[in-house]
Design a protein around this motif. Structure first.
Motif, short mmCIF file in Angstrom:
data_model
loop_
_atom_site.label_atom_id
_atom_site.label_comp_id
_atom_site.label_asym_id
_atom_site.label_seq_id
_atom_site.Cartn_x
_atom_site.Cartn_y
_atom_site.Cartn_z
N ALA A 225 0.82 -1.21 0.00
CA ALA A 225 0.00 0.00 0.00
C ALA A 225 0.86 1.27 0.00
O ALA A 225 0.63 2.19 -0.78
N LEU A 226 1.88 1.29 0.88
CA LEU A 226 2.71 2.48 1.00
C LEU A 226 3.54 2.71 -0.26
O LEU A 226 3.62 3.84 -0.77
N ALA A 227 4.15 1.65 -0.77
CA ALA A 227 4.97 1.81 -1.97
C ALA A 227 4.14 2.17 -3.18
O ALA A 227 4.64 2.80 -4.12
N GLY A 228 2.87 1.81 -3.15
CA GLY A 228 2.02 2.11 -4.29
C GLY A 228 1.50 3.53 -4.31
O GLY A 228 1.20 4.07 -5.38
N ILE A 229 1.37 4.18 -3.14
CA ILE A 229 0.78 5.52 -3.10
C ILE A 229 1.82 6.63 -3.09
O ILE A 229 1.48 7.79 -3.32
N VAL A 230 3.08 6.29 -2.82
CA VAL A 230 4.11 7.33 -2.80
C VAL A 230 4.35 7.84 -4.22
O VAL A 230 4.57 7.03 -5.14
N PRO A 231 4.32 9.13 -4.46
CA PRO A 231 4.51 9.66 -5.81
C PRO A 231 5.95 9.50 -6.28
O PRO A 231 6.82 9.05 -5.54
N ASP A 232 6.18 9.90 -7.52
CA ASP A 232 7.52 9.77 -8.10
C ASP A 232 8.53 10.72 -7.47
O ASP A 232 9.74 10.49 -7.55
N THR A 233 8.04 11.79 -6.87
CA THR A 233 8.91 12.75 -6.20
C THR A 233 8.35 13.04 -4.81
O THR A 233 7.19 13.45 -4.67
N ALA A 234 9.17 12.83 -3.79
CA ALA A 234 8.73 13.07 -2.41
C ALA A 234 9.95 13.19 -1.51
O ALA A 234 10.99 12.57 -1.76
N PHE A 235 9.81 14.02 -0.46
CA PHE A 235 10.87 14.20 0.54
C PHE A 235 12.18 14.67 -0.11
O PHE A 235 13.27 14.38 0.40
N GLY A 236 12.09 15.38 -1.20
CA GLY A 236 13.28 15.86 -1.89
C GLY A 236 14.01 14.81 -2.69
O GLY A 236 15.11 15.06 -3.18
N THR B 97 16.45 6.63 -6.29
CA THR B 97 16.85 7.01 -4.93
C THR B 97 15.66 7.00 -3.99
O THR B 97 15.75 6.51 -2.85
N LEU B 98 14.53 7.51 -4.45
CA LEU B 98 13.33 7.52 -3.63
C LEU B 98 12.84 6.11 -3.38
O LEU B 98 12.49 5.75 -2.24
N ARG B 99 12.82 5.25 -4.42
CA ARG B 99 12.31 3.90 -4.24
C ARG B 99 13.20 3.07 -3.32
O ARG B 99 12.71 2.33 -2.47
N VAL B 100 14.50 3.22 -3.47
CA VAL B 100 15.43 2.49 -2.60
C VAL B 100 15.28 2.95 -1.16
O VAL B 100 15.21 2.13 -0.23
N SER B 101 15.20 4.26 -0.95
CA SER B 101 15.03 4.79 0.41
C SER B 101 13.72 4.32 1.03
O SER B 101 13.67 3.96 2.22
N LEU B 102 12.67 4.28 0.23
CA LEU B 102 11.37 3.84 0.73
C LEU B 102 11.41 2.36 1.12
O LEU B 102 10.90 1.97 2.18
N LEU B 103 12.03 1.53 0.29
CA LEU B 103 12.11 0.10 0.61
C LEU B 103 12.99 -0.14 1.83
O LEU B 103 12.68 -1.01 2.66
N VAL B 104 14.07 0.60 1.96
CA VAL B 104 14.93 0.46 3.14
C VAL B 104 14.15 0.82 4.40
O VAL B 104 14.24 0.12 5.43
N PHE B 105 13.36 1.87 4.33
CA PHE B 105 12.56 2.27 5.50
C PHE B 105 11.52 1.21 5.84
O PHE B 105 11.37 0.82 7.01
N ILE B 106 10.80 0.74 4.83
CA ILE B 106 9.73 -0.24 5.08
C ILE B 106 10.31 -1.53 5.66
O ILE B 106 9.85 -2.05 6.68
N ILE B 107 11.34 -2.07 4.99
CA ILE B 107 11.90 -3.35 5.41
C ILE B 107 12.65 -3.22 6.73
O ILE B 107 12.51 -4.08 7.62
N GLY B 108 13.44 -2.18 6.87
CA GLY B 108 14.28 -2.04 8.06
C GLY B 108 13.50 -1.61 9.29
O GLY B 108 13.67 -2.18 10.37
N PHE B 109 12.62 -0.63 9.14
CA PHE B 109 11.94 -0.07 10.31
C PHE B 109 10.94 -1.05 10.91
O PHE B 109 10.75 -1.10 12.13
N PHE B 110 10.29 -1.85 10.08
CA PHE B 110 9.26 -2.74 10.58
C PHE B 110 9.78 -4.14 10.92
O PHE B 110 9.01 -5.00 11.35
#
Length: 330
Positions: free
Chosen positions: A174-185, A190-203
């Motif tokens: 759900a989270l990876a699907g709703i995040v736009p192509d540009t977010a958080f600068g 870079t955005l997709r890798v950072s998002l996956l690292v956060f999802i996998i690592g934080f949870f």
């Protein structure tokens, strides 16, 4: 006590007592825990093989551009001349040749070898960073919960239970699907890798958090911790100087076993289409594309084998490292 005197009244030089002597007549030297663990690990040929494969894969990921320039083609270049216009499959079935070691993809003719090599970069990068994040959070909160106990332990333990009950895969999709192509600068890969690292690592931190909490509960009752308290040492000093050095072994062991789990999780997300987006090469994404061409097995075989070999190598090395660092092992 004074030195003995000779008949003339002068002091005699007394030679120091010799230490333990081995069978060859040489003095026996003590060994550190690290030296003992390395000796055990060297005897485990399976674990050393796994470590060698892991090092090889890391080097492949680091030097991917150099490897591709010598043995392949750019991963996103099309080779339509190798594709049949009627079947959309490689003309000779696979396209495997000296120029294309693993063959080419159907439809567009991209070099599979180059994409597998570049896919190693994405998979290992996400797995290592996510593991580092999980280990940092899990170790910190696990040690705090185990050492201080009381309401602190209760709060952190209940938080772990909530995270462990969380439907991580559904949330990640759900989270990876709703995040736009540009977010958080950030944007693009870079955005997709950072998002996956956060999802996998934080949870995923509660898994190692529970292990660290249990180890800390055992360590805080040991004699050296009681000795530090009796000398007036405070909590932060005991945690960083007394406990953490004794937790290095379980942290290393669990990290080596968590990395392949994160590799599989990233591959699953890429397979479902919510990982790093095309045309960037990922092992899971390549398998997802290959599902449509089940009659062309080499398209799925090579990225699948890359995942299999990587996960197996990390697991073999992690098992060997666990045995080598076990103080009860002989």
């Amino acid at each position: 006590m004074t030195a003995p005197l000779d008949v003339s009244g002068s002091e005699l030089e007394v030679a120091p007592e010799p230490g333990p002597v081995g069978p060859a007549g040489r003095a026996i030297e003590g060994r550190s825990l690290g030296q003992i663990a390395w000796t055990r690990l060297k005897r485990d040929k399976v674990a050393l093989t796994g470590a060698g494969v892991v090092i090889f894969l890391i080097l492949v990921a680091i030097f991917a551009p150099l490897i591709v320039s010598g043995f392949g083609h750019p991963p996103n270049d099309f080779n339509q001349d190798l594709i049949s216009t009627e079947t959309l499959a490689p003309k000779d079935g696979t396209g495997i040749s000296a120029a294309h070691l693993f063959g080419v993809e159907p439809v567009n003719g991209r070099d599979i070898f180059s994409r597998v090599v570049y896919g190693a970069r994405i998979s290992l990068l996400i797995a290592f960073l996510a593991t580092l994040l999980s280990v940092a959070i899990g170790t910190a909160l696990g040690v705090i919960a185990g050492y201080f106990g009381g309401w602190v332990d209760s709060l952190i333990s209940k938080t772990m239970d909530v995270f462990l009950a969380f439907p991580l895969l559904v949330f990640a999709i759900a989270l990876a699907g709703i995040v736009p192509d540009t977010a958080f600068g950030l944007s693009g890969d870079t955005l997709r890798v950072s998002l996956l690292v956060f999802i996998i690592g934080f949870f995923n931190w509660p898994y190692i958090g529970r292990i660290m909490r249990g180890q800390t509960l055992s360590l805080r009752e040991r004699e050296f911790v009681d000795a530090a308290r009796s000398l007036g040492a405070r909590g932060p000093y005991i945690i960083f100087r007394e406990m953490l050095p004794n937790l290095v072994a379980p942290i290393l062991i669990y990290a080596t076993l968590l990395i392949p789990t994160n590799i599989l999780f990233e591959a699953a997300l890429s397979f479902l289409g919510v990982g790093v987006r095309p045309p960037t090469a990922t092992w899971g994404g390549m398998i997802s594309e290959a599902v449509r061409f089940y009659s062309i097995p080499h398209f799925m075989f090579f990225p699948g084998m890359a995942i299999f070999v990587t996960v197996l190598a990390f697991n073999l090395f992690g098992d060997g490292l666990r045995d080598a660092l076990d103080p009860r092992a002989r």
